[in-house]
Motif scaffolding. Structure first.
Motif, PDB file in Angstrom:
ATOM      1  N   GLY A 182      11.592 -83.622-106.053  1.00  0.00           N
ATOM      2  CA  GLY A 182      12.388 -83.872-107.249  1.00  0.00           C
ATOM      3  C   GLY A 182      12.136 -82.833-108.321  1.00  0.00           C
ATOM      4  N   LEU A 183      10.894 -82.376-108.421  1.00  0.00           N
ATOM      5  CA  LEU A 183      10.559 -81.348-109.397  1.00  0.00           C
ATOM      6  C   LEU A 183      11.266 -80.044-109.056  1.00  0.00           C
ATOM      7  N   GLU A 184      11.252 -79.662-107.781  1.00  0.00           N
ATOM      8  CA  GLU A 184      11.908 -78.420-107.363  1.00  0.00           C
ATOM      9  C   GLU A 184      13.401 -78.460-107.658  1.00  0.00           C
ATOM     10  N   GLU A 185      14.025 -79.594-107.378  1.00  0.00           N
ATOM     11  CA  GLU A 185      15.465 -79.726-107.628  1.00  0.00           C
ATOM     12  C   GLU A 185      15.766 -79.630-109.124  1.00  0.00           C
ATOM     13  N   SER A 186      14.921 -80.276-109.938  1.00  0.00           N
ATOM     14  CA  SER A 186      15.148 -80.254-111.386  1.00  0.00           C
ATOM     15  C   SER A 186      14.987 -78.845-111.941  1.00  0.00           C
ATOM     16  N   ILE A 187      13.942 -78.155-111.519  1.00  0.00           N
ATOM     17  CA  ILE A 187      13.705 -76.788-111.984  1.00  0.00           C
ATOM     18  C   ILE A 187      14.856 -75.882-111.572  1.00  0.00           C
ATOM     19  N   LYS A 188      15.334 -76.072-110.341  1.00  0.00           N
ATOM     20  CA  LYS A 188      16.435 -75.250-109.841  1.00  0.00           C
ATOM     21  C   LYS A 188      17.703 -75.492-110.642  1.00  0.00           C
ATOM     22  N   LEU A 204       5.071 -72.558-122.411  1.00  0.00           N
ATOM     23  CA  LEU A 204       4.145 -72.212-121.335  1.00  0.00           C
ATOM     24  C   LEU A 204       3.877 -73.416-120.434  1.00  0.00           C
ATOM     25  N   THR A 205       3.818 -74.608-121.018  1.00  0.00           N
ATOM     26  CA  THR A 205       3.665 -75.818-120.202  1.00  0.00           C
ATOM     27  C   THR A 205       4.836 -75.962-119.242  1.00  0.00           C
ATOM     28  N   LEU A 206       6.047 -75.762-119.756  1.00  0.00           N
ATOM     29  CA  LEU A 206       7.238 -75.857-118.911  1.00  0.00           C
ATOM     30  C   LEU A 206       7.207 -74.820-117.802  1.00  0.00           C
ATOM     31  N   ARG A 207       6.839 -73.599-118.140  1.00  0.00           N
ATOM     32  CA  ARG A 207       6.810 -72.537-117.127  1.00  0.00           C
ATOM     33  C   ARG A 207       5.718 -72.786-116.080  1.00  0.00           C
ATOM     34  N   LEU A 208       4.598 -73.374-116.505  1.00  0.00           N
ATOM     35  CA  LEU A 208       3.544 -73.722-115.546  1.00  0.00           C
ATOM     36  C   LEU A 208       4.029 -74.787-114.565  1.00  0.00           C
ATOM     37  N   VAL A 209       4.718 -75.780-115.095  1.00  0.00           N
ATOM     38  CA  VAL A 209       5.285 -76.810-114.221  1.00  0.00           C
ATOM     39  C   VAL A 209       6.302 -76.190-113.277  1.00  0.00           C
ATOM     40  N   GLY A 210       7.129 -75.286-113.810  1.00  0.00           N
ATOM     41  CA  GLY A 210       8.112 -74.614-112.970  1.00  0.00           C
ATOM     42  C   GLY A 210       7.467 -73.786-111.873  1.00  0.00           C
ATOM     43  N   THR A 211       6.315 -73.181-112.170  1.00  0.00           N
ATOM     44  CA  THR A 211       5.618 -72.376-111.160  1.00  0.00           C
ATOM     45  C   THR A 211       5.173 -73.232-109.990  1.00  0.00           C
ATOM     46  N   LEU A 212       4.741 -74.476-110.275  1.00  0.00           N
ATOM     47  CA  LEU A 212       4.334 -75.381-109.193  1.00  0.00           C
ATOM     48  C   LEU A 212       5.480 -75.660-108.230  1.00  0.00           C
ATOM     49  N   ALA A 213       6.700 -75.649-108.770  1.00  0.00           N
ATOM     50  CA  ALA A 213       7.859 -76.049-107.957  1.00  0.00           C
ATOM     51  C   ALA A 213       8.478 -74.898-107.188  1.00  0.00           C
ATOM     52  N   THR A 214       7.965 -73.680-107.344  1.00  0.00           N
ATOM     53  CA  THR A 214       8.589 -72.524-106.684  1.00  0.00           C
ATOM     54  C   THR A 214       7.989 -72.310-105.306  1.00  0.00           C
TER      55      THR A 214
END
Length: 950
Positions: A631-637, A693-703
């Motif tokens: 779900g995180l990957e889909e949201s980030i995408k 930076l928090t958002l980008r860190l979360v996004g990095t987990l989903a890549t």
């Protein structure tokens, strides 16, 4: 979109029902009607485009785009298809495709004025200034009309503005534009004022001020008639630039003789006067003083001129103008600043201000007029001056021993001025609490008496005595600010709720209610209050922070999401709307407005508030929706977030907040200074950096998956591309750096009431670090995550959430709004922990499977599993227990809130018990909603913990 007005063409009659369906919002029927029409007429391209519009509006963007491209590939030239495609591309936010449409149409029909015009406007929407210049000249060659020629000239000006190389701008684009205009001047083809304005704009940007002045004073200047005194105002500006102080002074004097109430001319007159004195200027022995006539060049003459303006007003009685009297005070202030003794020749400031009050004290503008001259009064005379004013205020005592009250609105306005001015002079600061409470009672009594004067007022009108109530609330807030006691806030809310019932359209009452409710951690009533303000357009940027700053931290997550969406819609429509303004400016020749529109668009695009709301909206989406790694990957995408790229224009961010939106009668030393505003912006930017930076860190987990990264790690290293781990480490370092920067800046005090920052709130309350940072630092499976969750997380956040949100004690209520912000931070941290845990689980799961397969293959029962797997399982169990403990705590808070009995409380002051009960009910309801929404979100996260097992 409008249907075609002419119906002679059979195709227009066939298309009309589809247009009607689309205009009425019935998109499904429009699609069906288009399909029916296309079965009979396959070559009717417009029907296909109209179907695409229907598909776009029903959410089928890909299908709509495919249909549109089929038609666009045929390069249609019929007006229906072109207009429909233009509408579709605008709704898709693809204005660049419109240019290709009309480029093809112009190639096929090169003599069409309409298509050339549409092509120019299409280029204008996307800012293709060079192509605009070419299109404008091509259009002028086909149809030699002045507007088309000057479209091309303006496009050259816009190229110069957008060109980063200033030298190229001033040596190529602007000189070419100047030559093009001068060619029309020589041929005597200048027709409209807009063309002269454009010529002046070019000369101004080339800094050819003398030439511009000659144009204005010449024959072309006669066309400057759209604004009153437009020609004189432009001359004034140029005189100042050219340092022609005699002409500036003379022109100001001439304009003041015509309009002695225009304040800007007084300022120009005084500016030029003192420049002439400093330069030692003297008039020539023969001839005129200047091109504009006689010059006032010494102080005595200036004093005589101002005195003459005042004497001319004296016979007019109550209908005299205010400007000359204020000019006298302004001249005294300037002379005093220069350290001369000439100011005494104009009179004593205290007497002049007193006489001004006698003449204009019954007007609401009197306070703002005299406020800027308060520093002319000596501090030791403040009390005597206020008493002197009170002596001439017509008040009458209805009964012996009662309060002296005004008999009409004018008398009340005079008395209100005295109270406001006494606060400005700082006399209320010296009062003790008992004196302030007595003043509050007096002001409220006067407010209620003043309601009698406004019985005939409409609901949309303000009561004449509203400022009495505002002043009373400000005094109560002084008590709160100095004592730290909470009861003044509760009483202020009750008073404001009561007075809002009499003046339901008062923006100041609503703004104060919003701020005080938020100080008490209450957000539920704020939504309706802000909505009732009916903020328009740019106000969403200037005062929107009042809503978005508190919505999420106070636990109203759904309302926060709606507030962010509402704000972002305004900012996203900015590009589209501004493009339309620019096009209209070209059509109507308002060339000088085009750079202003572009500057306005850039101001909004670079708004600090815009960047904050965008980041918070994406974080809210993740906290609400991203339950698992997938779900995180889909949201980030879907967000289009690229963790490696920082898309915030840090160097260009602008603070557009209106921090003076509240009325204030405080002394100047208590007002917010420019330095304090800069400190405030710095804190806001640091907080934005932390959240980004928090958002980008979360996004990095989903890549991508860890397995793929491990398999290709050597290849990625060879290609010089940073791996996900490298990106995580880099972002963690940046986050820690931002936190340290925040800690350094938080200690600087900001002396402005009600202005609070999330960064300062967090760090000043003893948090060791921003929770998300610790989450990511402990992301490795080898780290003892169990220990961190079990001890550090409880110590850092959960233990700070203990206590009741609302307590009753004797006659008072005591709130702890900081607990709500702690709880929200706790929930955010839990969400991040879960994502990090999934990341760790995705690493451990294939490793455990691989070891088990090897163990089965070798049939070696002595192979021991690494302790990391058992540690992770223990960690998941502790995490589940931890979330259960939080939910149990939230349940206890809800039960305690529900059990509170406010009816047992009373307030000493009479008359506001009803509204106090309303306030208590609103605060209780808001706290309950905060706890409910926080609990619901946490309960969903607890359900997902089970899937963490490996």
């Amino acid at each position: 979109m409008a249907a075609r007005s002419h119906v002679q063409d059979p195709n227009d009659r066939r298309l009309r029902p589809i247009y009607d369906y689309l205009d009425n919002g019935n998109n499904k029927m429009a699609i069906q009607q288009a399909d029916k029409l296309l079965k009979k007429h396959r070559d009717l391209h417009c029907a296909k485009v109209l179907k695409a519009i229907g598909l776009q509006r029903t959410g089928k963007q890909d299908e709509a785009f495919s249909l549109a491209q089929e038609v666009a590939a045929l390069e249609p030239t019929d007006d229906n298809s072109l207009q429909a495609l233009t509408i579709l591309y605008r709704e898709m936010h693809r204005p660049e495709l419109v240019t290709k449409l009309y480029e093809a149409a112009v190639r096929k029909v090169p003599s069409s004025e309409e298509y050339h015009s549409h092509l120019f406007m299409a280029y204008a929407r996307v800012g293709e200034y060079k192509k605009m210049q070419q299109a404008g000249m091509a259009l002028y060659k086909i149809v030699p009309k002045n507007p088309y020629y000057f479209w091309s000239v303006m496009s050259l000006v816009m190229q110069s503005i957008s060109e980063q190389d200033e030298k190229l701008s001033k040596t190529m684009f602007l000189p070419l534009a100047q030559r093009m205009v001068e060619k029309m001047v020589k041929e005597d083809k200048i027709e409209a004022e807009a063309e002269v304005q454009l010529y002046l704009m070019i000369l101004e940007r080339l800094r050819k001020d003398q030439e511009a002045l000659e144009v204005i004073r010449g024959k072309l200047g006669e066309k400057l008639t759209s604004e009153l005194q437009s020609r004189e105002m432009k001359c004034m500006v140029l005189y100042k630039k050219l340092v022609k102080w005699p002409e500036c002074n003379s022109l100001s004097r001439k304009l003041l003789l015509k309009n002695p109430d225009d304040w800007q001319f007084y300022l120009s007159f005084f500016d030029s006067l003192f420049h002439l004195i400093d330069e030692g200027w003297t008039p020539p022995a023969e001839g005129e003083h200047s091109l504009e006539g006689p010059v006032t060049w010494d102080i005595q003459e200036a004093i005589a001129f101002v005195e003459e303006r005042v004497l001319n007003e004296e016979p007019k009685g109550s209908r005299c103008l205010r400007g000359p009297y204020l000019a006298k005070l302004e001249l005294i202030r300037r002379l005093k600043q220069r350290g001369t003794n000439d100011e005494h020749k104009l009179g004593i400031p205290e007497d002049l201000m007193f006489h001004y009050f006698e003449r204009f004290g019954d007007r609401p503008c009197c306070y703002s007029d005299l406020r800027i001259f308060a520093d002319l009064l000596s501090p030791e005379r403040h009390t005597q001056f206020i008493n002197k004013l009170l002596e001439v205020v017509p008040l009458s005592v209805p009964e012996e021993g009662s309060l002296a009250l005004p008999a009409d609105i004018k008398a009340m306005q005079r008395h209100m001025f005295v109270i406001q001015f006494s606060r400005l002079l700082g006399l209320q600061q010296n009062m003790d609490q008992a004196q302030r409470l007595a003043l509050v009672q007096e002001l409220l009594h006067r407010y209620k008496h003043g309601l009698d004067f406004g019985k005939s007022c409409l609901k949309t009108e303000l009561q004449f005595s509203d400022n009495y109530c505002l002043l009373a609330v400000h005094v109560l807030l002084d008590i709160w600010n100095e004592s730290g006691e909470e009861w003044p806030l509760w009483r202020s809310l009750a008073l404001l709720e009561e007075t809002l019932s009499h003046s339901p359209s008062s923006a100041q009452f609503k703004l104060l209610l919003i701020r005080i409710y938020c100080l008490l951690g209450t957000f539920e009533p704020v939504v309706d209050l802000y909505t009732s303000l009916d903020a328009k357009h740019v106000q969403h940027d200037t005062i929107g922070y009042l809503l978005t700053r508190y919505s999420e931290p106070l636990g109203h997550l759904a309302a926060a999401s709606q507030a962010c969406n509402f704000t972002l819609r305004f900012f996203h429509s900015n590009q589209k709307d501004t493009s339309e303004y620019i096009i209209q400016a070209y059509k109507y020749g308002a060339f000088e407005k085009i750079p202003e529109f572009i500057a306005f668009r850039n101001r909004l695009n670079n708004s600090l508030h815009f960047a904050q709301v965008r980041i918070e909206r994406m974080l809210l989406d993740l906290f609400f929706e991203a339950n698992t790694t997938n779900g995180l990957e889909e949201s980030i995408k879907s967000m289009g977030l690229c963790p490696e790229d920082d898309d915030i224009p840090w160097d260009e961010l602008r603070d557009n907040r209106d921090l003076t939106v509240h009325f204030s009668w405080d002394p100047s030393e208590r007002e917010m200074s420019e330095e304090e505003r800069q400190i405030s912006m710095k804190e806001e930017m640091t907080w934005l950096r932390i959240r980004s930076l928090t958002l980008r860190l979360v996004g990095t987990l989903a890549t991508g998956s860890h397995g793929a990264e491990t398999k290709n790690s050597k290849k990625t290293a060879e290609n010089g591309v940073a791996s996900r781990t490298d990106t995580l480490q880099l972002l963690i370092q940046q986050l820690e750096g931002a936190i340290q920067t925040g800690k350094k800046s938080v200690g600087q005090p900001i002396q402005v009431r009600y202005l609070s920052h999330r960064l300062g709130w967090q760090l000043q309350r003893g948090w060791d670090s921003y929770p998300a940072s610790s989450c990511f630092e402990n992301n490795s499976p080898e780290n003892n995550s169990t220990k961190w969750v079990g001890k550090s997380l409880r110590k850092v956040i959960f233990n700070k959430c203990k206590g009741n949100l609302l307590e009753t004690k004797e006659t008072e209520c005591k709130s702890r709004p900081e607990l709500l912000e702690y709880l929200v931070f706790l929930v955010e941290t839990v969400c991040i922990i879960l994502w990090v845990s999934y990341y760790c689980g995705n690493i451990l799961r294939p490793l455990k499977s691989s070891i088990q397969k090897k163990k089965k293959k070798k049939k070696d029962i002595n192979v021991t599993m690494p302790t990391v797997f058992s540690s992770f399982q223990d960690y998941v169990a502790r995490l589940q227990t931890f979330l259960s403990d939080i939910l149990e705590h939230l349940k206890g808070l809800e039960e305690t809130l529900a059990a509170l009995k406010f009816n047992e409380l009373t307030l000493e002051a009479s008359g506001i018990e009803t509204f106090l009960r309303i306030v208590r009910g609103k605060i209780q309801s808001s706290y309950q909603r905060s706890l409910q929404e926080t609990s619901d979100l946490l309960r969903k996260r607890l359900d997902t913990v089970k899937s963490l097992k490996i």
